[in-house]
Design a protein around this motif. Structure first.
Motif, mmCIF file in Angstrom:
data_model
loop_
_atom_site.group_PDB
_atom_site.id
_atom_site.type_symbol
_atom_site.label_atom_id
_atom_site.label_comp_id
_atom_site.label_asym_id
_atom_site.label_seq_id
_atom_site.Cartn_x
_atom_site.Cartn_y
_atom_site.Cartn_z
ATOM 1 N N GLU A 1 67.077 25.349 -32.994
ATOM 2 C CA GLU A 1 65.926 24.714 -32.372
ATOM 3 C C GLU A 1 66.256 24.638 -30.890
ATOM 4 O OE1 GLU A 1 66.494 20.196 -33.359
ATOM 5 O OE2 GLU A 1 66.773 21.401 -35.151
ATOM 6 N N PRO A 2 65.250 24.485 -30.025
ATOM 7 C CA PRO A 2 65.558 24.531 -28.597
ATOM 8 C C PRO A 2 66.605 23.496 -28.186
ATOM 9 C CG PRO A 2 63.207 24.675 -28.942
ATOM 10 C CD PRO A 2 63.810 24.374 -30.277
ATOM 11 N N GLY A 3 67.477 23.895 -27.276
ATOM 12 C CA GLY A 3 68.457 22.985 -26.712
ATOM 13 C C GLY A 3 67.777 22.056 -25.714
ATOM 14 N N GLU A 4 68.470 20.958 -25.409
ATOM 15 C CA GLU A 4 67.903 19.979 -24.490
ATOM 16 C C GLU A 4 68.731 19.944 -23.223
ATOM 17 O OE1 GLU A 4 67.998 16.498 -26.899
ATOM 18 O OE2 GLU A 4 66.353 17.237 -28.160
ATOM 19 N N GLY A 5 68.020 20.095 -22.082
ATOM 20 C CA GLY A 5 68.665 20.016 -20.781
ATOM 21 C C GLY A 5 68.224 18.763 -20.065
ATOM 22 N N ARG B 1 80.316 22.831 -36.937
ATOM 23 C CA ARG B 1 80.032 21.682 -37.792
ATOM 24 C C ARG B 1 80.246 22.062 -39.262
ATOM 25 N NH1 ARG B 1 74.463 19.376 -35.346
ATOM 26 N NH2 ARG B 1 73.759 20.468 -37.216
ATOM 27 N N PRO B 2 80.437 21.048 -40.105
ATOM 28 C CA PRO B 2 80.637 21.318 -41.532
ATOM 29 C C PRO B 2 79.478 22.114 -42.146
ATOM 30 C CG PRO B 2 81.134 19.020 -41.032
ATOM 31 C CD PRO B 2 80.555 19.606 -39.788
ATOM 32 N N ASP B 3 78.256 21.983 -41.591
ATOM 33 C CA ASP B 3 77.107 22.729 -42.136
ATOM 34 C C ASP B 3 77.065 24.175 -41.624
ATOM 35 O OD1 ASP B 3 76.242 22.487 -39.517
ATOM 36 O OD2 ASP B 3 74.451 21.317 -39.979
ATOM 37 N N GLY B 4 78.105 24.615 -40.881
ATOM 38 C CA GLY B 4 78.175 26.004 -40.436
ATOM 39 C C GLY B 4 77.483 26.253 -39.109
ATOM 40 N N ARG B 5 76.888 25.216 -38.532
ATOM 41 C CA ARG B 5 76.264 25.394 -37.213
ATOM 42 C C ARG B 5 77.276 25.152 -36.118
ATOM 43 N NH1 ARG B 5 70.178 23.142 -38.291
ATOM 44 N NH2 ARG B 5 69.988 24.436 -40.139
ATOM 45 N N LEU B 6 77.006 25.798 -34.999
ATOM 46 C CA LEU B 6 77.855 25.626 -33.818
ATOM 47 C C LEU B 6 77.090 24.731 -32.844
ATOM 48 C CD1 LEU B 6 80.466 26.680 -32.339
ATOM 49 C CD2 LEU B 6 78.993 28.457 -31.352
ATOM 50 N N GLU B 7 77.830 23.845 -32.204
ATOM 51 C CA GLU B 7 77.215 22.893 -31.283
ATOM 52 C C GLU B 7 77.907 23.020 -29.932
ATOM 53 O OE1 GLU B 7 77.606 19.048 -33.053
ATOM 54 O OE2 GLU B 7 76.363 18.070 -31.557
ATOM 55 N N GLN B 8 77.129 22.994 -28.850
ATOM 56 C CA GLN B 8 77.727 22.985 -27.509
ATOM 57 C C GLN B 8 77.143 21.832 -26.695
ATOM 58 O OE1 GLN B 8 78.611 25.730 -23.526
ATOM 59 N NE2 GLN B 8 77.038 26.460 -24.915
ATOM 60 N N THR B 9 78.027 21.070 -26.054
ATOM 61 C CA THR B 9 77.608 19.999 -25.158
ATOM 62 C C THR B 9 78.285 20.227 -23.809
ATOM 63 O OG1 THR B 9 77.575 18.533 -27.057
ATOM 64 C CG2 THR B 9 77.444 17.484 -24.900
ATOM 65 N N MET C 1 80.627 12.247 -14.301
ATOM 66 C CA MET C 1 80.341 13.271 -15.309
ATOM 67 C C MET C 1 79.164 12.807 -16.168
ATOM 68 S SD MET C 1 82.323 15.814 -14.899
ATOM 69 C CE MET C 1 82.444 16.759 -16.405
ATOM 70 N N THR C 2 78.127 13.650 -16.200
ATOM 71 C CA THR C 2 76.880 13.292 -16.889
ATOM 72 C C THR C 2 76.415 14.499 -17.691
ATOM 73 O OG1 THR C 2 76.340 11.889 -15.001
ATOM 74 C CG2 THR C 2 74.543 12.389 -16.507
ATOM 75 N N GLN C 3 75.838 14.237 -18.862
ATOM 76 C CA GLN C 3 75.427 15.349 -19.722
ATOM 77 C C GLN C 3 74.320 16.186 -19.086
ATOM 78 O OE1 GLN C 3 75.362 14.639 -23.970
ATOM 79 N NE2 GLN C 3 73.499 15.861 -24.155
ATOM 80 N N HIS C 4 74.459 17.512 -19.185
ATOM 81 C CA HIS C 4 73.424 18.442 -18.712
ATOM 82 C C HIS C 4 72.786 19.197 -19.882
ATOM 83 C CE1 HIS C 4 71.182 21.168 -16.287
ATOM 84 N NE2 HIS C 4 72.044 22.160 -16.257
ATOM 85 N N LEU C 5 73.577 19.524 -20.910
ATOM 86 C CA LEU C 5 73.069 20.386 -21.979
ATOM 87 C C LEU C 5 73.564 19.947 -23.348
ATOM 88 C CD1 LEU C 5 74.221 23.676 -20.242
ATOM 89 C CD2 LEU C 5 71.869 22.854 -20.225
ATOM 90 N N HIS C 6 72.675 20.072 -24.315
ATOM 91 C CA HIS C 6 73.109 19.917 -25.712
ATOM 92 C C HIS C 6 72.292 20.873 -26.565
ATOM 93 C CE1 HIS C 6 73.120 18.254 -29.825
ATOM 94 N NE2 HIS C 6 74.405 18.230 -29.556
ATOM 95 N N ILE C 7 72.983 21.632 -27.424
ATOM 96 C CA ILE C 7 72.291 22.661 -28.200
ATOM 97 C C ILE C 7 73.085 22.968 -29.464
ATOM 98 C CG2 ILE C 7 73.406 24.526 -26.873
ATOM 99 C CD1 ILE C 7 70.683 26.049 -27.063
ATOM 100 N N THR C 8 72.389 23.365 -30.522
ATOM 101 C CA THR C 8 73.078 23.853 -31.721
ATOM 102 C C THR C 8 72.578 25.266 -32.030
ATOM 103 O OG1 THR C 8 71.460 22.911 -33.230
ATOM 104 C CG2 THR C 8 73.369 21.551 -32.715
ATOM 105 N N TYR C 9 73.459 26.036 -32.638
ATOM 106 C CA TYR C 9 73.189 27.450 -32.923
ATOM 107 C C TYR C 9 73.454 27.718 -34.394
ATOM 108 C CZ TYR C 9 74.714 27.408 -27.996
ATOM 109 O OH TYR C 9 74.911 27.109 -26.666
ATOM 110 N N ARG C 10 72.763 28.744 -34.900
ATOM 111 C CA ARG C 10 73.159 29.257 -36.214
ATOM 112 C C ARG C 10 73.531 30.724 -36.081
ATOM 113 N NH1 ARG C 10 68.938 27.895 -40.321
ATOM 114 N NH2 ARG C 10 67.431 27.135 -38.822
ATOM 115 N N ARG C 11 74.381 31.181 -36.961
ATOM 116 C CA ARG C 11 74.817 32.576 -36.950
ATOM 117 C C ARG C 11 73.643 33.497 -37.155
ATOM 118 N NH1 ARG C 11 79.757 34.328 -36.803
ATOM 119 N NH2 ARG C 11 81.320 32.734 -37.183
ATOM 120 N N SER C 12 73.570 34.602 -36.379
ATOM 121 C CA SER C 12 72.454 35.531 -36.619
ATOM 122 C C SER C 12 72.986 36.896 -37.033
ATOM 123 C CB SER C 12 71.576 35.654 -35.398
ATOM 124 O OG SER C 12 72.225 36.403 -34.410
#
Ligand code: HEM
Length: 162
Positions: free
Chosen positions: A22-26, A132-140, A151-162
């Motif tokens: 799903e779309p990442g949040e910036g 993650r345990p559900d097989g998704r990858l997460e980047q912050t 230091m302040t958050q700029h990005l958060h997103i999860t990915y699935r294998r394609s």
């Protein structure tokens, strides 16, 4: 197919192509929040090095936005990891950190930019990749800039294998 260099075995879980599910949040205190999609690719050619490309797009217009590419190295026999990164914004960066299980924690170790890079300039970046345990990858990603020294958050997103 070229065999995986054994130095890379601890990072084998990262290899391949990942797409935002799903779309990442910036966000950042100084900008309007936004949503983006991103494709990550991690590959190897048998060297003890991972090659990567990250391509991000505006979630609604699909316009290409941020792009990064580079290399990942592991110090053999340790959990020390280095990312060598070039960004389309004119930034080059070395991030270093540690691999703990299936989590990578990285921080800017060196940073340089083109003389006419857009302001404000980023001064420090930290990121976490986690399988993650559900097989998704997460980047912050968090950062500090000229205007925002904490230091302040700029990005958060999860990915699935394609
Ligand atoms: C804004 C850095 C990744 C989209 C910014 C700003 C900086 C920055 C310094 C300006 C903040 C301000 O005006 O106070 C970085 C760094 C990144 C990164 C160092 C990677 C480590 C991304 C990614 C996207 C993105 C993956 C995805 C599309 C944006 C957008 C803005 C922004 C839309 C606001 C508009 C603009 O200033 O262009 N970023 N960014 N950034 N970033 Fe990032």
């Amino acid at each position: 197919k070229t065999g995986l260099n054994p130095v890379l075995l601890p990072l084998e879980w990262l290899l391949g192509t990942w797409e935002s599910d799903e779309p990442g949040e910036g966000c950042f205190p100084t900008i309007k929040p936004f949503r983006y999609t991103e494709t990550l690719n991690f590959s190897h050619v048998g060297q003890p090095v991972i090659n990567f490309m990250f391509n991000a797009f505006h979630a609604e217009s699909k316009k290409p936005l941020h792009r990064e590419c580079g290399f990942i190295r592991l110090q053999s026999g340790t959990n020390r990891v280095a990312f060598i990164i070039a960004q389309n914004s004119g930034l080059v960066e070395i991030e270093e950190g540690e691999l703990t299980g299936k989590q990578l924690n990285l921080q800017t170790h060196a940073l340089a930019r083109i003389s006419f890079a857009k302001e404000p300039h980023v001064q420090q970046i930290s990121r976490v990749f986690q399988l993650r345990p559900d097989g998704r990858l997460e980047q912050t990603v968090s950062m500090a800039t000229d205007n925002q020294p904490l230091m302040t958050q700029h990005l958060h997103i999860t990915y699935r294998r394609s």
